[in-house]
Design a protein around this motif. Structure first.
Motif, PDB file in Angstrom:
ATOM      1  N   GLN A 264     -18.185  20.029 -18.004  1.00  0.00           N
ATOM      2  CA  GLN A 264     -18.327  20.333 -19.432  1.00  0.00           C
ATOM      3  C   GLN A 264     -19.788  20.577 -19.791  1.00  0.00           C
ATOM      4  N   VAL A 265     -20.040  21.740 -20.390  1.00  0.00           N
ATOM      5  CA  VAL A 265     -21.399  22.086 -20.819  1.00  0.00           C
ATOM      6  C   VAL A 265     -21.543  21.716 -22.291  1.00  0.00           C
ATOM      7  N   ASN A 266     -22.583  20.945 -22.619  1.00  0.00           N
ATOM      8  CA  ASN A 266     -22.754  20.512 -24.008  1.00  0.00           C
ATOM      9  C   ASN A 266     -23.862  21.239 -24.746  1.00  0.00           C
ATOM     10  N   LEU A 267     -24.760  21.840 -24.003  1.00  0.00           N
ATOM     11  CA  LEU A 267     -25.874  22.551 -24.646  1.00  0.00           C
ATOM     12  C   LEU A 267     -26.488  23.511 -23.628  1.00  0.00           C
ATOM     13  N   MET A 268     -26.969  24.658 -24.100  1.00  0.00           N
ATOM     14  CA  MET A 268     -27.581  25.639 -23.193  1.00  0.00           C
ATOM     15  C   MET A 268     -28.847  26.207 -23.826  1.00  0.00           C
ATOM     16  N   GLN A 269     -29.755  26.596 -22.965  1.00  0.00           N
ATOM     17  CA  GLN A 269     -30.978  27.228 -23.475  1.00  0.00           C
ATOM     18  C   GLN A 269     -31.469  28.180 -22.401  1.00  0.00           C
ATOM     19  N   ASN A 270     -31.789  29.432 -22.770  1.00  0.00           N
ATOM     20  CA  ASN A 270     -32.360  30.261 -21.711  1.00  0.00           C
ATOM     21  C   ASN A 270     -33.725  30.802 -22.061  1.00  0.00           C
ATOM     22  N   THR A 271     -34.550  30.887 -21.024  1.00  0.00           N
ATOM     23  CA  THR A 271     -35.870  31.489 -21.159  1.00  0.00           C
ATOM     24  C   THR A 271     -35.837  32.692 -20.221  1.00  0.00           C
ATOM     25  N   ALA A 272     -36.944  33.388 -20.095  1.00  0.00           N
ATOM     26  CA  ALA A 272     -36.942  34.600 -19.270  1.00  0.00           C
ATOM     27  C   ALA A 272     -36.535  34.311 -17.830  1.00  0.00           C
ATOM     28  N   ILE A 273     -37.076  33.265 -17.259  1.00  0.00           N
ATOM     29  CA  ILE A 273     -36.795  33.057 -15.837  1.00  0.00           C
ATOM     30  C   ILE A 273     -36.016  31.779 -15.534  1.00  0.00           C
ATOM     31  N   SER A 274     -35.544  31.121 -16.573  1.00  0.00           N
ATOM     32  CA  SER A 274     -34.722  29.952 -16.259  1.00  0.00           C
ATOM     33  C   SER A 274     -33.580  29.799 -17.257  1.00  0.00           C
ATOM     34  N   PHE A 275     -32.587  29.050 -16.810  1.00  0.00           N
ATOM     35  CA  PHE A 275     -31.420  28.784 -17.644  1.00  0.00           C
ATOM     36  C   PHE A 275     -31.186  27.284 -17.586  1.00  0.00           C
ATOM     37  N   VAL A 276     -31.164  26.645 -18.757  1.00  0.00           N
ATOM     38  CA  VAL A 276     -31.072  25.185 -18.786  1.00  0.00           C
ATOM     39  C   VAL A 276     -29.733  24.776 -19.388  1.00  0.00           C
ATOM     40  N   LEU A 277     -29.080  23.828 -18.705  1.00  0.00           N
ATOM     41  CA  LEU A 277     -27.771  23.372 -19.160  1.00  0.00           C
ATOM     42  C   LEU A 277     -27.761  21.862 -19.271  1.00  0.00           C
ATOM     43  N   CYS A 278     -27.216  21.358 -20.378  1.00  0.00           N
ATOM     44  CA  CYS A 278     -27.009  19.916 -20.483  1.00  0.00           C
ATOM     45  C   CYS A 278     -25.512  19.690 -20.280  1.00  0.00           C
ATOM     46  N   VAL A 279     -25.167  18.927 -19.246  1.00  0.00           N
ATOM     47  CA  VAL A 279     -23.756  18.791 -18.856  1.00  0.00           C
ATOM     48  C   VAL A 279     -23.378  17.318 -18.704  1.00  0.00           C
ATOM     49  N   ASN A 280     -22.065  17.044 -18.776  1.00  0.00           N
ATOM     50  CA  ASN A 280     -21.575  15.689 -18.496  1.00  0.00           C
ATOM     51  C   ASN A 280     -21.735  15.412 -17.012  1.00  0.00           C
ATOM     52  N   ASP A 281     -22.315  14.266 -16.696  1.00  0.00           N
ATOM     53  CA  ASP A 281     -22.556  13.911 -15.295  1.00  0.00           C
ATOM     54  C   ASP A 281     -21.469  12.930 -14.853  1.00  0.00           C
ATOM     55  N   LEU A 282     -20.335  13.484 -14.413  1.00  0.00           N
ATOM     56  CA  LEU A 282     -19.175  12.626 -14.112  1.00  0.00           C
ATOM     57  C   LEU A 282     -18.640  12.914 -12.720  1.00  0.00           C
ATOM     58  N   ASP A 283     -18.131  11.881 -12.070  1.00  0.00           N
ATOM     59  CA  ASP A 283     -17.363  12.010 -10.822  1.00  0.00           C
ATOM     60  C   ASP A 283     -18.082  12.776  -9.721  1.00  0.00           C
ATOM     61  N   GLY A 284     -19.392  12.767  -9.689  1.00  0.00           N
ATOM     62  CA  GLY A 284     -20.118  13.437  -8.619  1.00  0.00           C
ATOM     63  C   GLY A 284     -19.994  14.960  -8.632  1.00  0.00           C
ATOM     64  N   LYS A 285     -19.478  15.507  -9.748  1.00  0.00           N
ATOM     65  CA  LYS A 285     -19.279  16.963  -9.781  1.00  0.00           C
ATOM     66  C   LYS A 285     -20.611  17.718  -9.759  1.00  0.00           C
ATOM     67  N   ILE A 286     -21.651  17.096 -10.342  1.00  0.00           N
ATOM     68  CA  ILE A 286     -22.946  17.767 -10.415  1.00  0.00           C
ATOM     69  C   ILE A 286     -23.537  17.916  -9.014  1.00  0.00           C
ATOM     70  N   ASP A 287     -23.296  16.918  -8.163  1.00  0.00           N
ATOM     71  CA  ASP A 287     -23.797  17.017  -6.788  1.00  0.00           C
ATOM     72  C   ASP A 287     -23.153  18.217  -6.090  1.00  0.00           C
ATOM     73  N   THR A 288     -21.841  18.368  -6.293  1.00  0.00           N
ATOM     74  CA  THR A 288     -21.139  19.510  -5.685  1.00  0.00           C
ATOM     75  C   THR A 288     -21.695  20.821  -6.245  1.00  0.00           C
ATOM     76  N   PHE A 289     -21.926  20.824  -7.568  1.00  0.00           N
ATOM     77  CA  PHE A 289     -22.450  22.043  -8.205  1.00  0.00           C
ATOM     78  C   PHE A 289     -23.798  22.423  -7.579  1.00  0.00           C
ATOM     79  N   VAL A 290     -24.684  21.439  -7.476  1.00  0.00           N
ATOM     80  CA  VAL A 290     -26.034  21.710  -6.959  1.00  0.00           C
ATOM     81  C   VAL A 290     -25.943  22.196  -5.502  1.00  0.00           C
ATOM     82  N   GLU A 291     -25.100  21.513  -4.743  1.00  0.00           N
ATOM     83  CA  GLU A 291     -24.933  21.881  -3.327  1.00  0.00           C
ATOM     84  C   GLU A 291     -24.509  23.345  -3.184  1.00  0.00           C
TER      85      GLU A 291
END
Ligand code: ADP
Ligand code: ASP
Ligand code: MG
Length: 431
Positions: free
Chosen positions: A345-372
């Motif tokens: 679940q994405v709760n907030l987003m912000q983009n700049t020219a060379i980056s994209f920032v997302l604030c997400v729920n950190d649950l069930d180790g899903k973020i580790d899988t995403f990063v991997e």
């Protein structure tokens, strides 16, 4: 009977936390004697969390799952020993509910985590609804038990199933409506549903409020009430903030916004079905049932005090392209398809020219899988253990006080809502 006379009540874990609380439910219901009621109950307080531990232990095969389940069994049996005589048939009923999970736990896990989760965690609602049913039946109420899985039909996205409204409405018309009579109470479970292939699903944590709204919608109910351990909807969660005040009235729109931003008092999916049929929602205290609570309806009210909602366990993901090109549409579509696949679940987003920032729920180790899975295509900077604070109807003063002593990683403001992603200032250790 005309179902538009029916009231839908939902009692959650806190109002079903022990024997005294279950007796209080009967007291509340006495005040509505003679009126048709549909009651939705969730699991007893803390039981869903305990069942989640059973699932985790079963999947790790650490040998503790059965022992954990025994603890849950003991807790429910103790409640029954206080409420019923020792040979009451409820004990056999509960045993039958437990046996199915015990059989599962004896086998090696082969099915997916999400599937097994729903088969095991749904136990909490089944146990609690059977106990409350038996108690109300013995207390002289004209009550019938309904297995929600016969009516609430969903797709097979286990752990966050989507309701198949047409089929659910059909079952409601054919199975539920004929049961309704004056002076009749129907009791069923929140949170759980069933696929068309007859497998149990769940609607997402805290989903019992939503179940009550589904029943209210399909029955064209007169009103819905959720009985809580707070006096109504407050300006912020009283567990974390002082000086909160109760809202007397609220529009559906404001309630949708507030719960969407994470006000935990009502599940965010609850309001829409009610709004679509103009069914008013009362958020009431089960401690002081005669008090008014908060009344949520169609009325347009555009003046509210600042309303604060906090989401804990947030992670900030900063993604930038490896070659420092701009983050363009094709990058975004790659990022979002992975987020959707992992149900992040994405709760907030912000983009700049060379980056994209997302604030997400950190649950069930899903973020580790995403990063991997994304780190071959993007440079990833990850910051965890954060909070997202959203303030509806904000003013400078309240934002200043919320920011005090914190590190602000992102601040975004629209006309009505301000959002802050914050980190606690680490303690500086003196030498
Ligand atoms: P139930 O088990 O009955 O569903 P919940 O624990 O899910 O109850 O919801 C009630 C809790 O929601 C309260 O105890 C309170 O701590 C929390 N809460 C969060 N935000 C608010 C708010 N704005 N107003 C009232 N309660 C809130
Ligand atoms: N028992 C479930 C949970 O704890 C559903 C609910 O309480 O609404 O998430
Ligand atoms: Mg809840």
């Amino acid at each position: 009977m005309n179902t538009t006379d029916i009231k839908v009540f939902k009692f959650g874990g806190a109002s079903l936390k022990n024997v005294a609380a279950i007796r209080d439910v009967a007291h509340i219901l006495k005040k509505y004697k003679g009126q048709p009621l549909m009651i939705v109950v969730s699991a007893m307080k803390g039981v869903t969390n305990q069942l989640e531990e059973v699932v985790a232990s079963y999947l790790q095969q650490d040998g503790k799952a059965m022992q954990l389940l025994e603890g849950i069994k003991k807790e429910h049996y103790e409640v029954c020993y206080e409420l019923f005589h020792e040979e009451h048939e409820i004990l056999t009923t509960l045993n039958d509910v437990f046996v199915e999970v015990e059989w599962t736990l004896e086998e090696e896990p082969v099915d997916s985590y999400d599937f097994l989760y729903d088969q095991i965690v749904s136990l909490g609602e089944l146990l609690c609804s059977n106990i409350v049913y038996s108690f109300l039946n013995e207390s002289g109420f004209n009550i019938r038990f309904l297995d929600a899985r016969d009516v609430i039909i969903t797709d097979n996205i286990y752990r966050s199933a989507t309701v198949l409204w047409e089929e659910t409405q059909k079952r409601c018309d054919n199975l539920l409506k004929p049961l309704l009579k004056e002076d009749q109470i129907i009791i069923s479970q929140g949170f759980i549903g069933c696929t068309t292939e007859n497998f149990t699903t769940t609607l997402g944590r805290e989903g019992s409020d939503y179940t009550a709204a589904i029943f209210a919608y399909c029955l064209d109910a007169e009103s819905m009430s959720i009985w809580k351990d707070v006096p109504g909807v407050l300006t912020a969660d009283p567990r974390f903030f002082d000086n909160v005040t109760k809202l007397e009235r609220m529009s559906y729109k404001e309630a949708i916004e507030m719960t969407y931003y994470g006000a935990k008092v009502i599940h965010p999916k609850t309001i829409k079905p009610l709004q679509n049929k103009s069914i008013p929602l009362h958020v009431k205290s089960f401690v002081n049932p005669l008090e008014e609570g908060t009344f949520i309806s169609d009325d347009i009210e555009d003046t509210y005090p600042p309303l604060v909602a906090v989401e804990h366990n947030q992670a900030l993901l900063q993604l930038s392209t490896l070659d420092f090109s701009f983050v363009a549409e094709h990058h975004l579509s790659h990022i979002f398809s992975l987020l959707a696949e992992l149900h992040i679940q994405v709760n907030l987003m912000q983009n700049t020219a060379i980056s994209f920032v997302l604030c997400v729920n950190d649950l069930d180790g899903k973020i580790d899988t995403f990063v991997e899975r994304i780190q071959n295509d993007f440079k990833v900077v990850l910051d965890r253990g954060l909070e997202l604070i959203s303030v509806r109807h904000y003013h400078g003063g309240i934002l200043d006080s919320l920011k005090r002593g914190k590190i602000i990683l992102i601040e975004e403001r629209s006309t009505k809502t301000a959002q802050l992603v914050i980190k606690d200032v680490p303690m500086v250790r003196r030498k």
